[in-house]
Design an enzyme around this catalytic site. Structure first.
Site, PDB file in Angstrom:
ATOM      1  N   CYS A 155       0.949  -1.079   0.235  1.00  0.00           N
ATOM      2  CA  CYS A 155      -0.696  -0.087  -0.059  1.00  0.00           C
ATOM      3  C   CYS A 155       0.377   1.475   0.005  1.00  0.00           C
ATOM      4  O   CYS A 155       0.698   2.368  -0.999  1.00  0.00           O
ATOM      5  CB  CYS A 155      -0.951   0.194   1.044  1.00  0.00           C
ATOM      6  SG  CYS A 155      -2.559   0.724   1.199  1.00  0.00           S
ATOM      7  N   CYS A 156       1.757   1.594   1.312  1.00  0.00           N
ATOM      8  CA  CYS A 156       2.767   2.420   1.153  1.00  0.00           C
ATOM      9  C   CYS A 156       3.623   2.246  -0.235  1.00  0.00           C
ATOM     10  O   CYS A 156       3.708   3.437  -0.801  1.00  0.00           O
ATOM     11  CB  CYS A 156       3.912   2.062   2.129  1.00  0.00           C
ATOM     12  SG  CYS A 156       3.101   3.041   3.802  1.00  0.00           S
ATOM     13  N   CYS A 188      -2.425   2.289  11.002  1.00  0.00           N
ATOM     14  CA  CYS A 188      -1.124   3.087   9.902  1.00  0.00           C
ATOM     15  C   CYS A 188      -0.613   4.285  11.241  1.00  0.00           C
ATOM     16  O   CYS A 188       0.595   4.377  11.457  1.00  0.00           O
ATOM     17  CB  CYS A 188      -1.866   3.754   8.704  1.00  0.00           C
ATOM     18  SG  CYS A 188      -2.016   2.485   7.486  1.00  0.00           S
ATOM     19  N   CYS A 194      -1.222   8.639   7.751  1.00  0.00           N
ATOM     20  CA  CYS A 194      -2.926   8.035   7.396  1.00  0.00           C
ATOM     21  C   CYS A 194      -4.079   7.571   8.384  1.00  0.00           C
ATOM     22  O   CYS A 194      -2.655   6.935   9.153  1.00  0.00           O
ATOM     23  CB  CYS A 194      -2.917   7.171   6.169  1.00  0.00           C
ATOM     24  SG  CYS A 194      -2.093   7.252   4.744  1.00  0.00           S
ATOM     25  N   CYS A 227       7.575   3.912   6.072  1.00  0.00           N
ATOM     26  CA  CYS A 227       6.419   3.346   4.700  1.00  0.00           C
ATOM     27  C   CYS A 227       7.329   3.265   3.324  1.00  0.00           C
ATOM     28  O   CYS A 227       6.841   3.054   2.342  1.00  0.00           O
ATOM     29  CB  CYS A 227       5.625   5.046   4.134  1.00  0.00           C
ATOM     30  SG  CYS A 227       7.155   6.215   3.964  1.00  0.00           S
TER      31      CYS A 227
HETATM   32  S1  SF4 Z   1       0.584   5.253   5.557  1.00  0.00           S
HETATM   33 FE1  SF4 Z   1      -1.069   3.601   5.998  1.00  0.00          FE
HETATM   34  S2  SF4 Z   1      -3.412   3.518   4.035  1.00  0.00           S
HETATM   35 FE2  SF4 Z   1      -1.061   5.131   3.877  1.00  0.00          FE
HETATM   36  S3  SF4 Z   1       0.370   4.228   2.340  1.00  0.00           S
HETATM   37 FE3  SF4 Z   1       0.979   3.023   4.290  1.00  0.00          FE
HETATM   38  S4  SF4 Z   1      -0.290   1.609   3.635  1.00  0.00           S
HETATM   39 FE4  SF4 Z   1      -1.558   2.606   2.602  1.00  0.00          FE
END
Ligand code: SF4
Length: 229
Positions: free
Chosen positions: A114-115, A202, A197, A225
């Protein structure tokens, strides 16, 4: 070794004891408009410092689509009140498109992916037009940041990377904020000490006695991240 790599290595050594403003002035002198500041909009300290040496400096913000409303509001307040040029970067996929392609709540199942999709790729793309970038990393934030150089070579992006407040403590930040009326994300008054986030997996409030970044991806073993790895 490239010219910029050698320059960064020498500056990391020569500017170790320099003030944050001196480090930023060095970047302004060498890179001018090909230098930017990145900000998570937890606070506007580095953006404010940079605006004093390079008014109109580009301040790059990553809008992951998962931010707290307070973070977006801080970004808008920075753009409206400070002598900086805020640039918002967005991922290739909206959250809805990511959900359709990878399944919902990827942040809970695979936060590294996701990051990578929502932070690392957009930043790498957005930094394409710059030779140097500054971050707000500080050595006292977490063990993984304890050796952050004030200036270094970023080999992945092949750019000069600055951490002008690397040597600052939280007390230094608080004093600068108070002396200069610097904008802060209002979530800092609610007990958050590191704001990313909004999903609970997170960003959470740290427990008593934990370091400032303990609430980030708490319990997962993930501490960064990927932007600064
Ligand atoms: S902090 Fe969480 S929601 Fe944001 S990009 Fe990374 S995994 Fe995704």
């Amino acid at each position: 070794m490239t010219d910029y790599e050698a320059l960064a290595t020498a500056a990391g050594r020569d500017l170790e004891d320099a003030s944050a403003q001196e480090i930023l002035q060095w970047a302004a002198d060498h890179f001018g408009k090909r230098f930017c500041v990145t900000s998570s909009m937890e606070d506007a300290v580095v953006a404010h410092l940079a605006s004093t040496v390079l008014p109109g400096v580009d301040v790059v913000f990553l809008d992951t689509g998962y931010h707290f409303a307070e973070t977006i509001g801080t970004r808008d307040a920075v753009a409206a009140t400070m002598k900086v040029n805020v640039i918002t970067l967005t991922p290739k996929l909206t959250v809805a498109e990511q959900d359709a392609q990878y399944g919902p709540n990827l942040h809970d199942r695979d936060p590294d992916q996701c990051c990578a999709l929502r932070k690392v790729e957009p930043l790498n793309r957005g930094l394409g037009g710059y030779d140097a970038w500054a971050t707000g990393l500080r050595r006292d934030e977490s063990p993984s940041r304890a050796n952050t150089p004030v200036v270094s070579w970023d080999p992945k992006r092949r750019k000069v990377k600055l951490a002008p407040i690397a040597r600052w403590t939280q007390d230094d930040v608080d004093a600068y904020v108070q002396a200069n009326g610097v904008l802060l994300n209002p979530l800092l008054w609610e007990g958050y000490t590191s704001i990313g986030c909004s999903p609970l997996s997170c960003t959470a409030k740290p427990g008593e006695g934990e370091d400032g970044r303990a609430g980030r991806w708490a319990g997962s073993g993930k501490t960064e991240c990927g932007i600064h790895l």
